[in-house]
Design an enzyme around this catalytic site. Structure first.
Site, short mmCIF file in Angstrom:
data_model
loop_
_atom_site.label_atom_id
_atom_site.label_comp_id
_atom_site.label_asym_id
_atom_site.label_seq_id
_atom_site.Cartn_x
_atom_site.Cartn_y
_atom_site.Cartn_z
N CYS A 1 78.97 96.80 -3.14
CA CYS A 1 79.87 95.80 -2.55
C CYS A 1 80.66 96.42 -1.40
O CYS A 1 81.13 95.72 -0.52
CB CYS A 1 80.81 95.27 -3.61
SG CYS A 1 81.62 96.58 -4.52
N GLU B 1 86.32 89.46 -7.61
CA GLU B 1 85.83 90.45 -6.64
C GLU B 1 84.50 89.92 -6.14
O GLU B 1 83.55 89.83 -6.91
CB GLU B 1 85.60 91.81 -7.32
CG GLU B 1 86.81 92.40 -8.01
CD GLU B 1 87.80 93.05 -7.06
OE1 GLU B 1 87.59 92.96 -5.83
OE2 GLU B 1 88.78 93.63 -7.53
#
Ligand code: NAP
Length: 507
Positions: A284, A247
């Site tokens: 994020c 990720e």
């Protein structure tokens, strides 16, 4: 290995990003990380695999309660080591306990099984011969390497899926803000709710962690693209090929559709402001690019600006402060560098790049960046706005001509992202936008006037839905209900006598 071990050197300093005072040190020096991984595989693994989903779910429920019971202490750790406001710390901690509880309930609903059936049995010959796909726990350890920005949620969301799937965990937080992650694990250890070896914690530098991975392990990484590359190319990782989930960065976009009704427009403004300022933009999933029809740009600047004006920045402990500092000196330096690159092709339309009012902060202290809204000068030639993720309270407005085709083409230049959000009421536009965005993203949030009052801001990752995205975002997949377990499971086709298999695979 069933005990807390201290590193044998001074370790890395952890600071309060508001005052720059030292609050803790983290060291892994001298620790036998390989032995800890073996202990997890040999002691934690068999214990978990012997349990049913309901039993593993009960472990997660107990973890969730242990964390919730220490909520106030964890909030304080978030303040002194990550500059979290109370709201930001709660977002992280309640996200952790909530995700654990979500997976606890999922475990309960799966009941007494130890393997998951994957679809129906396929008839492969005659009346009796069948093949049944099952999902079994992988026999290694789940190595979790987390980013600094969600020390609680990051640890818990990964651990929830691994433990429910039946894999023990070795978890390493981002060092700069590791205090809250340590506090969380302390809470779970003190509550004594997990069998030995199920949750292992490595606080400080990763050192030789990856030198000890085996084929049967899972390495789930969250962090920057450069570190992700180093992990992908790590000789041991290339040699034994553990399952790898990455990720990484993402230039998430929000798209305002020309005809948006008032409720939808207000939601767009509210969400953009929230995404810029919550956790000081260190999410994020935060919106980095906002696509706005050319003739609405001034209105958007005024309305977002009005909210930013009311956002008091400063010491998270001071009254009225809504946004704290960035988490560390290196994050501030990297945000400044990114802002300079964006300004090569975008103008600041709201905010002060090198200043701005701060409340309760000693002059010259702290790692502060006040919110900044920019506007791309020439969206067709701009590159940095689609390439550089400024991990802070910064977003760039990208004017477009009002068509779905041109807006989605701009967003696609981000080369794969975690989330894109679309705000509008024009159905043909929304349909085209979904098709233009779905292949480039892990999640697309569509907000129209009918859900605008209860819509969740796009930066909120939910355990029910996929978290992860293609391309630049790393290609990883986490959460998404049961889908989140598959990273930790081996799919196996069991072939044989149908009625016998049905009985053998019960429970
Ligand atoms: P980072 O510098 O890449 O660090 C991430 C983690 O990797 C930390 O725990 C770090 O440990 C560890 N690490 C560094 N070098 C390593 C190595 N050689 N081997 C093994 N582990 C190593 O990222 P960050 O600054 O913490 O986080 C910010 C970035 O994360 C942003 O780019 C953000 O977009 C991304 N992020 C993505 C997601 C997502 O779900 N896609 C979520 C959150 C954040 P140390 O701290 O000890 O160096």
């Amino acid at each position: 290995m069933g005990a807390w071990c201290a590193g044998d050197d001074e370790g890395s300093p952890l600071y309060d990003p508001t005052t720059e005072q030292l609050v803790a040190r983290a060291s892994t020096s001298g620790l036998d990380i390989g032995a800890a991984m073996t202990y997890a595989r040999d002691v934690g693994g068999p214990a978990l695999r012997a349990m049913t989903f309901a039993e593993r779910g009960a472990l997660l429920a107990a973890m969730s309660k242990a964390i919730h019971a220490k909520r106030e202490e964890l909030i304080e750790m978030g303040r002194i080591n990550a500059g979290n406001t109370r709201g930001d710390a709660k977002f992280d901690i309640d996200g952790a306990s909530g995700t654990l509880m979500f997976y606890a309930k999922l475990g309960e609903s799966l009941g007494d099984q130890r393997l998951l059936m994957d679809g129906e049995a396929a008839k492969i010959g005659g009346a009796r011969l069948v093949g049944q796909h099952v999902l079994a726990p992988r026999p290694g350890v789940a190595v979790h390497i987390n980013a600094f920005n969600f020390p609680a949620w990051g640890l818990a969301e990964k651990a929830a899926c691994a433990i429910l799937a039946g894999m023990p965990v070795v978890s390493k937080p981002g060092t700069a803000t590791a205090l809250m992650a340590w506090g969380l694990v302390q809470a779970v250890v003190e509550a004594d709710v997990l069998p030995p070896g199920v949750l292992n914690f490595v606080c400080g530098s990763a050192r030789d962690l990856l030198d000890h991975v085996e084929w049967s392990d899972v390495v789930a990484f969250t962090g920057g693209a450069d570190t992700a590359d180093r992990i992908r190319r790590h000789p041991r990782v290339m040699d034994v090929q553990p399952r790898l989930n990455i990720e990484a960065d993402s230039l998430n976009a929000a798209l305002l559709v020309p005809d948006a009704d008032d409720a939808t427009y207000d939601c767009f403004i509210r969400d953009l402001h929230r995404e810029m300022t919550q956790k000081t933009g260190q999410k994020c999933t935060a919106t980095r690019r906002a696509l706005v029809p050319e003739d609405m740009i001034d209105e958007v600047i005024e309305d977002v600006g009005e909210r930013l004006q009311r956002t008091v920045v400063g010491d998270p402990a001071a009254d009225g402060v809504r946004m704290g500092p960035l988490a560390s000196a290196s994050q501030l330096a990297s945000a400044k560098e990114g802002i300079a690159a964006l300004r090569e092709e975008a103008d600041v339309v709201w905010g002060e790049p090198d200043g701005g009012p701060l409340t309760g902060v000693e002059q010259g202290r702290g790692y502060f960046q006040t919110p900044l809204l920019l506007k791309a000068r020439d969206p067709d030639t701009a590159r940095a706005i689609h390439d550089i993720e400024v991990f802070g309270p910064v977003a760039t407005l990208v004017p477009y001509d009002g068509t779905a085709a041109s807006a989605t083409a701009q967003i696609q230049r981000g080369q794969g992202g975690l989330v894109a959000s679309v705000y509008g009421d024009d159905r043909p536009f929304l349909r085209e936008a979904i098709f233009g965005l779905a292949g480039w993203h892990g999640r697309v949030v569509v907000t129209d006037g009918k859900v605008a009052d209860r819509a969740m801001a796009p930066g909120m990752a939910l355990p029910h839905l996929l978290h992860g995205g293609p391309g630049r975002a790393g290609g990883g997949q986490e959460l998404g209900g049961l889908r989140g377990l598959t990273l930790y499971q081996q799919r196996c086709a069991i072939q044989g006598n149908g009625p016998l298999l049905a009985r053998l695979l019960e429970g």
